[in-house]
Design a protein around this motif. Structure first.
Motif, PDB file in Angstrom:
ATOM      1  N   LYS A 112      -5.119  33.508  13.105  1.00  0.00           N
ATOM      2  CA  LYS A 112      -3.935  33.291  13.955  1.00  0.00           C
ATOM      3  C   LYS A 112      -4.187  33.684  15.398  1.00  0.00           C
ATOM      4  O   LYS A 112      -3.501  33.206  16.300  1.00  0.00           O
ATOM      5  CB  LYS A 112      -2.762  34.110  13.419  1.00  0.00           C
ATOM      6  CG  LYS A 112      -2.089  33.442  12.235  1.00  0.00           C
ATOM      7  CD  LYS A 112      -0.797  34.164  11.869  1.00  0.00           C
ATOM      8  CE  LYS A 112      -0.333  33.717  10.513  1.00  0.00           C
ATOM      9  NZ  LYS A 112       0.194  34.846   9.714  1.00  0.00           N
ATOM     10  N   ALA A 113      -5.126  34.570  15.633  1.00  0.00           N
ATOM     11  CA  ALA A 113      -5.408  35.003  17.010  1.00  0.00           C
ATOM     12  C   ALA A 113      -6.833  34.646  17.414  1.00  0.00           C
ATOM     13  O   ALA A 113      -7.410  35.281  18.294  1.00  0.00           O
ATOM     14  CB  ALA A 113      -5.164  36.502  17.150  1.00  0.00           C
ATOM     15  N   LYS A 116     -13.644  27.183  14.708  1.00  0.00           N
ATOM     16  CA  LYS A 116     -12.919  27.115  15.988  1.00  0.00           C
ATOM     17  C   LYS A 116     -13.258  28.292  16.905  1.00  0.00           C
ATOM     18  O   LYS A 116     -13.328  28.134  18.120  1.00  0.00           O
ATOM     19  CB  LYS A 116     -11.405  27.065  15.729  1.00  0.00           C
ATOM     20  CG  LYS A 116     -10.563  27.314  16.964  1.00  0.00           C
ATOM     21  CD  LYS A 116      -9.418  26.363  17.157  1.00  0.00           C
ATOM     22  CE  LYS A 116      -8.956  26.438  18.621  1.00  0.00           C
ATOM     23  NZ  LYS A 116      -7.594  26.121  18.849  1.00  0.00           N
ATOM     24  N   ALA A 167     -12.194  35.167  20.361  1.00  0.00           N
ATOM     25  CA  ALA A 167     -11.657  34.818  21.690  1.00  0.00           C
ATOM     26  C   ALA A 167     -11.439  36.051  22.561  1.00  0.00           C
ATOM     27  O   ALA A 167     -10.612  36.032  23.464  1.00  0.00           O
ATOM     28  CB  ALA A 167     -10.365  34.029  21.536  1.00  0.00           C
ATOM     29  N   ALA A 221     -11.265  40.464  23.455  1.00  0.00           N
ATOM     30  CA  ALA A 221     -10.432  41.603  23.085  1.00  0.00           C
ATOM     31  C   ALA A 221      -9.012  41.083  22.916  1.00  0.00           C
ATOM     32  O   ALA A 221      -8.666  40.000  23.401  1.00  0.00           O
ATOM     33  CB  ALA A 221     -10.495  42.660  24.180  1.00  0.00           C
ATOM     34  N   ILE A 263      -5.609  40.643  23.957  1.00  0.00           N
ATOM     35  CA  ILE A 263      -4.952  40.796  25.258  1.00  0.00           C
ATOM     36  C   ILE A 263      -3.580  41.475  25.096  1.00  0.00           C
ATOM     37  O   ILE A 263      -3.158  42.261  25.944  1.00  0.00           O
ATOM     38  CB  ILE A 263      -4.815  39.423  25.955  1.00  0.00           C
ATOM     39  CG1 ILE A 263      -6.227  38.842  26.217  1.00  0.00           C
ATOM     40  CG2 ILE A 263      -4.032  39.531  27.263  1.00  0.00           C
ATOM     41  CD1 ILE A 263      -6.250  37.390  26.666  1.00  0.00           C
ATOM     42  N   LEU A 300     -13.402  51.052  23.426  1.00  0.00           N
ATOM     43  CA  LEU A 300     -14.618  50.252  23.254  1.00  0.00           C
ATOM     44  C   LEU A 300     -15.831  51.041  22.779  1.00  0.00           C
ATOM     45  O   LEU A 300     -16.888  50.469  22.568  1.00  0.00           O
ATOM     46  CB  LEU A 300     -15.008  49.501  24.541  1.00  0.00           C
ATOM     47  CG  LEU A 300     -13.992  48.505  25.053  1.00  0.00           C
ATOM     48  CD1 LEU A 300     -14.489  47.845  26.325  1.00  0.00           C
ATOM     49  CD2 LEU A 300     -13.738  47.452  23.995  1.00  0.00           C
ATOM     50  N   GLY A 334     -14.827  39.706  25.031  1.00  0.00           N
ATOM     51  CA  GLY A 334     -15.408  40.589  24.027  1.00  0.00           C
ATOM     52  C   GLY A 334     -16.128  39.839  22.911  1.00  0.00           C
ATOM     53  O   GLY A 334     -17.031  40.383  22.278  1.00  0.00           O
ATOM     54  N   GLU A 389     -12.673  37.472  31.652  1.00  0.00           N
ATOM     55  CA  GLU A 389     -11.874  38.643  32.027  1.00  0.00           C
ATOM     56  C   GLU A 389     -11.338  38.563  33.451  1.00  0.00           C
ATOM     57  O   GLU A 389     -10.211  38.965  33.733  1.00  0.00           O
ATOM     58  CB  GLU A 389     -12.714  39.928  31.880  1.00  0.00           C
ATOM     59  CG  GLU A 389     -13.008  40.321  30.443  1.00  0.00           C
ATOM     60  CD  GLU A 389     -14.275  39.708  29.876  1.00  0.00           C
ATOM     61  OE1 GLU A 389     -14.789  38.716  30.438  1.00  0.00           O
ATOM     62  OE2 GLU A 389     -14.733  40.220  28.842  1.00  0.00           O
TER      63      GLU A 389
HETATM   64  N1  CO8 Z   1      -5.977  38.112  22.524  1.00  0.00           N
HETATM   65  C1  CO8 Z   1      -4.857  37.971  21.814  1.00  0.00           C
HETATM   66  N2  CO8 Z   1      -4.446  36.801  21.311  1.00  0.00           N
HETATM   67  C2  CO8 Z   1      -5.236  35.730  21.519  1.00  0.00           C
HETATM   68  C3  CO8 Z   1      -6.429  35.801  22.252  1.00  0.00           C
HETATM   69  C4  CO8 Z   1      -6.799  37.071  22.761  1.00  0.00           C
HETATM   70  N3  CO8 Z   1      -7.948  37.269  23.437  1.00  0.00           N
HETATM   71  N4  CO8 Z   1      -6.980  34.576  22.311  1.00  0.00           N
HETATM   72  C5  CO8 Z   1      -6.169  33.750  21.629  1.00  0.00           C
HETATM   73  N5  CO8 Z   1      -5.099  34.434  21.161  1.00  0.00           N
HETATM   74  C6  CO8 Z   1      -3.975  33.907  20.388  1.00  0.00           C
HETATM   75  C7  CO8 Z   1      -3.010  33.151  21.269  1.00  0.00           C
HETATM   76  O1  CO8 Z   1      -2.134  34.049  21.897  1.00  0.00           O
HETATM   77  C8  CO8 Z   1      -2.333  32.239  20.272  1.00  0.00           C
HETATM   78  O2  CO8 Z   1      -1.384  33.005  19.564  1.00  0.00           O
HETATM   79  P1  CO8 Z   1       0.137  32.424  19.417  1.00  0.00           P
HETATM   80  O3  CO8 Z   1      -0.036  31.195  18.572  1.00  0.00           O
HETATM   81  O4  CO8 Z   1       0.844  33.539  18.721  1.00  0.00           O
HETATM   82  O5  CO8 Z   1       0.612  32.125  20.786  1.00  0.00           O
HETATM   83  C9  CO8 Z   1      -3.457  31.927  19.278  1.00  0.00           C
HETATM   84  O6  CO8 Z   1      -4.439  32.943  19.458  1.00  0.00           O
HETATM   85  C10 CO8 Z   1      -4.112  30.586  19.536  1.00  0.00           C
HETATM   86  O7  CO8 Z   1      -4.532  30.531  20.889  1.00  0.00           O
HETATM   87  P2  CO8 Z   1      -4.200  29.321  21.883  1.00  0.00           P
HETATM   88  O8  CO8 Z   1      -2.916  28.718  21.519  1.00  0.00           O
HETATM   89  O9  CO8 Z   1      -4.382  29.825  23.268  1.00  0.00           O
HETATM   90  O10 CO8 Z   1      -5.379  28.331  21.461  1.00  0.00           O
HETATM   91  P3  CO8 Z   1      -6.045  27.188  22.374  1.00  0.00           P
HETATM   92  O11 CO8 Z   1      -6.910  26.408  21.451  1.00  0.00           O
HETATM   93  O12 CO8 Z   1      -5.026  26.496  23.189  1.00  0.00           O
HETATM   94  O13 CO8 Z   1      -6.990  27.994  23.421  1.00  0.00           O
HETATM   95  C11 CO8 Z   1      -8.612  29.669  24.086  1.00  0.00           C
HETATM   96  C12 CO8 Z   1      -8.125  28.703  22.975  1.00  0.00           C
HETATM   97  C13 CO8 Z   1      -9.168  28.891  25.265  1.00  0.00           C
HETATM   98  C14 CO8 Z   1      -9.716  30.517  23.468  1.00  0.00           C
HETATM   99  C15 CO8 Z   1      -7.425  30.540  24.551  1.00  0.00           C
HETATM  100  O14 CO8 Z   1      -6.805  31.116  23.404  1.00  0.00           O
HETATM  101  C16 CO8 Z   1      -7.820  31.680  25.460  1.00  0.00           C
HETATM  102  O15 CO8 Z   1      -8.067  31.462  26.632  1.00  0.00           O
HETATM  103  N6  CO8 Z   1      -7.838  32.924  24.929  1.00  0.00           N
HETATM  104  C17 CO8 Z   1      -8.087  34.119  25.719  1.00  0.00           C
HETATM  105  C18 CO8 Z   1      -9.536  34.229  26.095  1.00  0.00           C
HETATM  106  C19 CO8 Z   1      -9.746  35.437  26.956  1.00  0.00           C
HETATM  107  O16 CO8 Z   1      -9.289  35.541  28.080  1.00  0.00           O
HETATM  108  N7  CO8 Z   1     -10.528  36.403  26.424  1.00  0.00           N
HETATM  109  C20 CO8 Z   1     -10.915  37.573  27.156  1.00  0.00           C
HETATM  110  C21 CO8 Z   1     -10.058  38.708  26.775  1.00  0.00           C
HETATM  111  S1  CO8 Z   1     -10.415  40.126  27.765  1.00  0.00           S
HETATM  112  C22 CO8 Z   1     -11.724  40.837  26.992  1.00  0.00           C
HETATM  113  O17 CO8 Z   1     -12.282  40.329  26.066  1.00  0.00           O
HETATM  114  C23 CO8 Z   1     -12.138  42.185  27.528  1.00  0.00           C
HETATM  115  C24 CO8 Z   1     -13.515  42.560  27.017  1.00  0.00           C
HETATM  116  C25 CO8 Z   1     -13.606  44.026  26.758  1.00  0.00           C
HETATM  117  C26 CO8 Z   1     -14.427  44.274  25.512  1.00  0.00           C
HETATM  118  C27 CO8 Z   1     -13.728  43.879  24.251  1.00  0.00           C
HETATM  119  C28 CO8 Z   1     -14.367  44.390  23.016  1.00  0.00           C
HETATM  120  C29 CO8 Z   1     -13.415  44.503  21.852  1.00  0.00           C
END
Ligand code: CO8
Length: 261
Positions: free
Chosen positions: A27-28, A63, A67, A69, A71, A88, A112, A135
């Motif tokens: 789901k996430a 898929k 995606a 950490a 958020i 971390l 992450g 990020e």
């Molecule tokens: N955190 C929480 N929820 C997430 C995340 C995430 N990183 N990525 C996706 N989800 C959730 C969405 O909120 C959505 O949930 P809901 O249906 O409840 O709204 C569900 O997953 C499906 O996602 P999308 O609808 O967005 O799916 P798409 O196919 O449209 O898009 C993407 C896919 C492009 C991957 C998009 O989900 C996206 O951009 N995600 C965020 C990517 C991102 O910015 N990641 C970086 C996060 S910051 C980080 O990682 C800091 C690193 C520090 C180290 C971490 C180690 C643990």
């Protein structure tokens, strides 16, 4: 094997000697929430201490590998809460695993997720995998090694471009940069990664551990120190029964029977 909330763990391969961990929070998109990270580090520790296992594969879904950490969990963090929670630090435990870890990356490996893949020892990518460090687009920077590991494996210009733009890059680009060692059709990725794990698991576990440690030393030290370290490890292999067995088997034209001694 224990039941986990956000991962599936099993022993795979013809000899059940490869530990398989599938991130399972669909789901996430396998966002690395704290509970998932705990499951993951616990499963890796269990396989690391399991003498029937010779290598570990970490994968996600078609898929998403992961995606990033979570958020939603991160939004309200403060500097002081990061310090007091040692944010971390738990994920970093993966890097002390003695056994080789293969990341089998299909779909998104972002933030992450990309960093998790880079903590592993070998990355195989499905042909539609997408990598990135987004990020910067949400007001933070990579925090689990992204700035450091991309710089070390792909050089400064690529690291800067990837981390400063947050732009995604393809499996093909990742291979060209040296970030991943092979691209595989998505539907065969996990099977090929298990085969790679089985190949490694057919070697002597003690020698595999020394070899992994030696390659890792290349990222921590000067060339002269690293060469010295490697030489000592090489000398050390001659204190093992598995070295005698490996070379005897070669001379006797048979396959070796390694014992982890
Ligand atoms: N955190 C929480 N929820 C997430 C995340 C995430 N990183 N990525 C996706 N989800 C959730 C969405 O909120 C959505 O949930 P809901 O249906 O409840 O709204 C569900 O997953 C499906 O996602 P999308 O609808 O967005 O799916 P798409 O196919 O449209 O898009 C993407 C896919 C492009 C991957 C998009 O989900 C996206 O951009 N995600 C965020 C990517 C991102 O910015 N990641 C970086 C996060 S910051 C980080 O990682 C800091 C690193 C520090 C180290 C971490 C180690 C643990």
């Amino acid at each position: 094997l224990p039941k986990y909330e956000f991962i599936l763990a099993s022993r795979v391969g013809e000899k059940s000697n490869v530990g398989m961990i599938q991130l399972n929070r669909p789901k996430a998109l396998n966002a690395l929430c704290n509970a998932l990270v705990s499951d993951l580090t616990n499963a890796v520790a269990l396989f690391d201490n399991d003498s029937s296992i010779g290598a570990i594969v970490i994968t996600g879904s078609e898929k998403a590998f992961a995606a990033g950490a979570d958020i939603k969990e991160m939004r309200d963090l403060t500097f002081s809460s990061c310090i007091s929670k040692r944010l971390l630090e738990e994920l970093n435990l993966l890097t002390s695993c003695k056994k080789p870890i293969i990341a089998a990356v299909n779909g998104y490996a972002l933030g992450g997720g990309c960093e998790l893949a880079m903590m592993c020892d070998i990355i195989y990518a499905g042909d539609k995998a997408k990598f990135g460090q987004p990020e910067i687009t949400i007001g933070t920077i990579p925090g689990a090694g992204g700035t450091q590991r991309i710089a070390r494996s792909c050089g400064k210009s690529k690291a800067m471009e990837i981390c400063l733009t947050g732009n995604q890059f393809t499996a093909q680009e990742a291979e060209k940069m040296g970030l991943v060692s092979k691209i595989i059709p998505a539907d065969q990725l996990v099977a090929e990664s298990i085969k790679l794990g089985e190949r490694i698991a057919s070697m002597s576990p003690v020698i595999v551990a020394l070899c992994k440690e030696s390659v890792n030393r290349a990222f921590e030290t000067s060339l002269a120190e690293g060469l010295n370290f490697e030489k000592r490890m090489f000398y050390g292999t001659f204190a093992t029964k598995d070295q005698k067995e490996g070379m005897t088997a070669f001379i006797e034209k048979r396959s070796p029977n390694f014992s982890n001694n």
